[in-house]
Each structure stands twice: as C-alpha cells, then as structure tokens.
Design a protein around this motif. Sequence first.
Motif, PDB file in Angstrom:
ATOM      1  N   GLU A  95      41.664 -27.606 -31.782  1.00 31.64           N
ATOM      2  CA  GLU A  95      41.694 -28.832 -32.583  1.00 31.64           C
ATOM      3  C   GLU A  95      40.314 -29.475 -32.577  1.00 31.64           C
ATOM      4  OE1 GLU A  95      44.788 -31.508 -31.551  1.00 31.64           O
ATOM      5  OE2 GLU A  95      44.293 -32.920 -33.153  1.00 31.64           O
ATOM      6  N   GLY A  96      39.868 -29.920 -33.766  1.00 27.49           N
ATOM      7  CA  GLY A  96      38.544 -30.514 -33.882  1.00 27.49           C
ATOM      8  C   GLY A  96      37.515 -29.574 -34.478  1.00 27.49           C
ATOM      9  N   PHE A  97      37.771 -28.265 -34.360  1.00 28.24           N
ATOM     10  CA  PHE A  97      36.884 -27.259 -34.964  1.00 28.24           C
ATOM     11  C   PHE A  97      37.529 -26.743 -36.240  1.00 28.24           C
ATOM     12  CE2 PHE A  97      35.145 -23.083 -35.782  1.00 28.24           C
ATOM     13  CZ  PHE A  97      33.799 -23.238 -35.510  1.00 28.24           C
ATOM     14  N   PRO A  98      36.868 -26.914 -37.404  1.00 30.41           N
ATOM     15  CA  PRO A  98      37.504 -26.567 -38.682  1.00 30.41           C
ATOM     16  C   PRO A  98      37.477 -25.070 -38.952  1.00 30.41           C
ATOM     17  CG  PRO A  98      35.275 -27.349 -39.074  1.00 30.41           C
ATOM     18  CD  PRO A  98      35.507 -27.454 -37.580  1.00 30.41           C
ATOM     19  N   ALA A  99      38.643 -24.463 -39.004  1.00 34.05           N
ATOM     20  CA  ALA A  99      38.729 -23.030 -39.269  1.00 34.05           C
ATOM     21  C   ALA A  99      40.153 -22.673 -39.681  1.00 34.05           C
ATOM     22  CB  ALA A  99      38.336 -22.227 -38.024  1.00 34.05           C
ATOM     23  N   ALA A 100      40.269 -21.596 -40.456  1.00 36.56           N
ATOM     24  CA  ALA A 100      41.585 -21.150 -40.899  1.00 36.56           C
ATOM     25  C   ALA A 100      41.505 -19.723 -41.406  1.00 36.56           C
ATOM     26  CB  ALA A 100      42.114 -22.073 -42.007  1.00 36.56           C
ATOM     27  N   VAL A 101      42.679 -19.102 -41.500  1.00 43.43           N
ATOM     28  CA  VAL A 101      42.792 -17.736 -42.018  1.00 43.43           C
ATOM     29  C   VAL A 101      43.585 -17.780 -43.315  1.00 43.43           C
ATOM     30  CG1 VAL A 101      43.755 -15.445 -41.608  1.00 43.43           C
ATOM     31  CG2 VAL A 101      42.657 -16.702 -39.734  1.00 43.43           C
ATOM     32  N   LEU A 102      42.961 -17.313 -44.396  1.00 44.62           N
ATOM     33  CA  LEU A 102      43.645 -17.224 -45.688  1.00 44.62           C
ATOM     34  C   LEU A 102      44.561 -16.012 -45.691  1.00 44.62           C
ATOM     35  CD1 LEU A 102      43.932 -18.045 -48.730  1.00 44.62           C
ATOM     36  CD2 LEU A 102      42.031 -16.465 -49.179  1.00 44.62           C
ATOM     37  N   LEU A 103      45.829 -16.231 -46.028  1.00 39.31           N
ATOM     38  CA  LEU A 103      46.784 -15.123 -46.124  1.00 39.31           C
ATOM     39  C   LEU A 103      46.772 -14.634 -47.564  1.00 39.31           C
ATOM     40  CD1 LEU A 103      49.709 -16.509 -43.934  1.00 39.31           C
ATOM     41  CD2 LEU A 103      47.656 -15.244 -43.264  1.00 39.31           C
ATOM     42  N   ARG A 104      46.339 -13.395 -47.763  1.00 37.15           N
ATOM     43  CA  ARG A 104      46.086 -12.897 -49.121  1.00 37.15           C
ATOM     44  C   ARG A 104      47.165 -11.965 -49.661  1.00 37.15           C
ATOM     45  NH1 ARG A 104      41.355 -13.462 -51.636  1.00 37.15           N
ATOM     46  NH2 ARG A 104      41.929 -11.608 -52.802  1.00 37.15           N
ATOM     47  N   ALA A 105      47.915 -11.296 -48.800  1.00 41.16           N
ATOM     48  CA  ALA A 105      48.897 -10.341 -49.326  1.00 41.16           C
ATOM     49  C   ALA A 105      49.950 -10.034 -48.274  1.00 41.16           C
ATOM     50  CB  ALA A 105      48.208  -9.043 -49.754  1.00 41.16           C
ATOM     51  N   ILE A 106      51.159  -9.705 -48.759  1.00 45.12           N
ATOM     52  CA  ILE A 106      52.231  -9.235 -47.877  1.00 45.12           C
ATOM     53  C   ILE A 106      52.905  -8.018 -48.504  1.00 45.12           C
ATOM     54  CG2 ILE A 106      52.739 -11.499 -46.862  1.00 45.12           C
ATOM     55  CD1 ILE A 106      55.198 -11.626 -48.752  1.00 45.12           C
ATOM     56  N   GLN A 107      53.556  -7.274 -47.624  1.00 40.31           N
ATOM     57  CA  GLN A 107      54.474  -6.234 -48.075  1.00 40.31           C
ATOM     58  C   GLN A 107      55.875  -6.815 -47.908  1.00 40.31           C
ATOM     59  OE1 GLN A 107      55.190  -3.103 -45.378  1.00 40.31           O
ATOM     60  NE2 GLN A 107      56.405  -1.911 -46.816  1.00 40.31           N
ATOM     61  N   PRO A 108      56.566  -7.149 -49.007  1.00 39.35           N
ATOM     62  CA  PRO A 108      57.868  -7.817 -48.907  1.00 39.35           C
ATOM     63  C   PRO A 108      58.883  -6.995 -48.112  1.00 39.35           C
ATOM     64  CG  PRO A 108      57.023  -7.951 -51.142  1.00 39.35           C
ATOM     65  CD  PRO A 108      56.121  -7.001 -50.396  1.00 39.35           C
ATOM     66  N   LEU A 109      59.667  -7.713 -47.281  1.00 38.77           N
ATOM     67  CA  LEU A 109      60.696  -7.061 -46.469  1.00 38.77           C
ATOM     68  C   LEU A 109      62.085  -7.613 -46.723  1.00 38.77           C
ATOM     69  CD1 LEU A 109      59.374  -6.583 -42.837  1.00 38.77           C
ATOM     70  CD2 LEU A 109      59.678  -4.869 -44.626  1.00 38.77           C
ATOM     71  N   GLU A 110      62.204  -8.933 -46.789  1.00 44.01           N
ATOM     72  CA  GLU A 110      63.512  -9.564 -46.997  1.00 44.01           C
ATOM     73  C   GLU A 110      63.458 -10.398 -48.269  1.00 44.01           C
ATOM     74  OE1 GLU A 110      65.258 -11.153 -43.033  1.00 44.01           O
ATOM     75  OE2 GLU A 110      63.088 -11.159 -42.772  1.00 44.01           O
ATOM     76  N   GLY A 111      64.586 -10.485 -48.945  1.00 41.82           N
ATOM     77  CA  GLY A 111      64.642 -11.270 -50.181  1.00 41.82           C
ATOM     78  C   GLY A 111      63.910 -10.594 -51.321  1.00 41.82           C
ATOM     79  N   LEU A 112      63.986  -9.271 -51.356  1.00 41.47           N
ATOM     80  CA  LEU A 112      63.207  -8.519 -52.352  1.00 41.47           C
ATOM     81  C   LEU A 112      63.549  -8.919 -53.781  1.00 41.47           C
ATOM     82  CD1 LEU A 112      63.282  -4.927 -50.777  1.00 41.47           C
ATOM     83  CD2 LEU A 112      61.642  -6.785 -50.436  1.00 41.47           C
ATOM     84  N   ALA A 113      64.822  -9.133 -54.060  1.00 38.87           N
ATOM     85  CA  ALA A 113      65.218  -9.467 -55.432  1.00 38.87           C
ATOM     86  C   ALA A 113      64.643 -10.816 -55.839  1.00 38.87           C
ATOM     87  CB  ALA A 113      66.746  -9.472 -55.551  1.00 38.87           C
ATOM     88  N   THR A 114      64.737 -11.792 -54.924  1.00 43.40           N
ATOM     89  CA  THR A 114      64.208 -13.125 -55.218  1.00 43.40           C
ATOM     90  C   THR A 114      62.697 -13.088 -55.399  1.00 43.40           C
ATOM     91  OG1 THR A 114      66.002 -14.179 -54.006  1.00 43.40           O
ATOM     92  CG2 THR A 114      63.998 -15.476 -54.348  1.00 43.40           C
ATOM     93  N   ILE A 115      62.028 -12.374 -54.516  1.00 47.30           N
ATOM     94  CA  ILE A 115      60.572 -12.272 -54.605  1.00 47.30           C
ATOM     95  C   ILE A 115      60.163 -11.624 -55.928  1.00 47.30           C
ATOM     96  CG2 ILE A 115      58.582 -11.033 -53.656  1.00 47.30           C
ATOM     97  CD1 ILE A 115      59.777 -11.560 -50.848  1.00 47.30           C
ATOM     98  N   SER A 116      60.826 -10.564 -56.283  1.00 51.52           N
ATOM     99  CA  SER A 116      60.497  -9.876 -57.534  1.00 51.52           C
ATOM    100  C   SER A 116      60.725 -10.787 -58.735  1.00 51.52           C
ATOM    101  CB  SER A 116      61.343  -8.609 -57.661  1.00 51.52           C
ATOM    102  OG  SER A 116      61.073  -7.962 -58.887  1.00 51.52           O
ATOM    103  N   LEU A 117      61.820 -11.551 -58.665  1.00 50.04           N
ATOM    104  CA  LEU A 117      62.126 -12.487 -59.750  1.00 50.04           C
ATOM    105  C   LEU A 117      61.044 -13.559 -59.860  1.00 50.04           C
ATOM    106  CD1 LEU A 117      64.520 -12.797 -61.728  1.00 50.04           C
ATOM    107  CD2 LEU A 117      65.480 -14.487 -60.146  1.00 50.04           C
ATOM    108  N   ARG A 118      60.682 -14.133 -58.709  1.00 49.15           N
ATOM    109  CA  ARG A 118      59.677 -15.198 -58.710  1.00 49.15           C
ATOM    110  C   ARG A 118      58.327 -14.683 -59.180  1.00 49.15           C
ATOM    111  NH1 ARG A 118      60.787 -19.888 -56.395  1.00 49.15           N
ATOM    112  NH2 ARG A 118      58.558 -20.246 -56.311  1.00 49.15           N
TER     113      ARG A 118
END
Length: 192
Positions: A95-118
Amino acid sequence: MPDDSPLLLPDFYARPTLQVARFLLGARLVRLLDGERLSGIITETEAYTGEEDLACHARNGRTRRNALMYGPPGHAYVYFTYGMHWMLNAVSEAEGFPAAVLLRAIQPLEGLATISLRRGGGDVHGPGKLAQALGIDGTLNGCDLCSRSGGLWIEAGEPLAEAQVLRGPRVGLNTVPEPWKSLPWRFRTWGK
DNA sequence: AGCACGATGCTCT
DNA sequence: GAGCATCGTGCTT
C-alpha cells in the motif's frame, strides 16, 4: 459447483509486480454475475509499476482515476478508456506504492454459454473483451479480489512451468518513450 | 493475414 | 482540447 479452490490472498499481491503478473498466469478469475458463476484461466497479463514507469497511469502521480493503484494490494482497479472499454487490473505491491497487473485474456471455463453470448460469439482475448465477457465495469473499481463477497475474485490454479510462459513488450503504448515501451512486461501462456 | 481507421466519452493538462 | 493499457469492420495483399 466446485467452490473449494483457495483464494489468492493479499500476500500474493504484495510483492514485485513482475512476479504478480507472472504468477497470475494459470490462476482462475471468477465472476458471480446474476447468480451465475463465470470463470476462466488467466492467460495474459501486463505489469505496470511505479511512477517511474512512463507507461503506468501513475506516471504523473496520484489522480482521481489512478487512486486505487496506491491502495492496498489484492483489490480491483477498473478504468474506462477509448470511450467504450473497461479494463480490469489487480493492484500489487505494498500500500502506498502505485502498481497493478492488467488482466488481458482468459480461457473460459465456467458459464461458457453466457460468456459466448455476452461476447457475441467472439473470443476473450483482449482486456476490453475480458471485461465485456464477465460483465465488469466501474462499479467493481475497488472490489476486494481476496474475498468472494464482492462478486469478483481470483482463485489459485495449477502452477505453470517456466517453459509455458512467454514474455514480450506491453501492448498499445504508442507514444510511450523507451525503454518503457519495449520492456518485456507482458506475460502470456497457451500459444498465440 | 495484416493494416488503417472510426467509434466514443472520460480524464487530465 | 488532446490523448488514450481497445475493438470491430472493411479494405488490401
């Protein structure tokens, strides 16, 4: 519904951002959306760390938008860009040091139908697509990723061998000066 | 398969 | 007012 995977805890995030970006590969990003569990294995990340990193949102110091990067590790930093895309980051370091990791991609595992629809049938390879697939927007800015109570969290996954990890320059830094533009702070797995 | 471009609105100078 | 940690389309090889 498997719910026995351990959560990644603040200590996981409270270390150098390059390590966090590397070891988030293989972890499982989980979103509880309208009572349905959507999830996927994280396959691509980027590290943004400190005010000296001229690609980092904290390069000009603290502002209203980037304030979360200065906060405690293990929380979501979600911002809006290009007039239409949300980006999901996991805050890292102390805390106090500015840093973060951007999440750029996933391999879908659960909710495939919903994810595909969205996604209109498209893939989940790209940070804007990831946010669209999982229904992530500014209301999740500051969400505690180390707790299941906020609807968005990250669970431990299978460890990845170094041979499966690719590194390269971060994407989209068109006007960022060297060396920041070319530092190999992007991490990927699974081909592509 | 790759490149150029427009969409679209918020944040910071 | 400029510049985005992007995406999809449409056009060229």
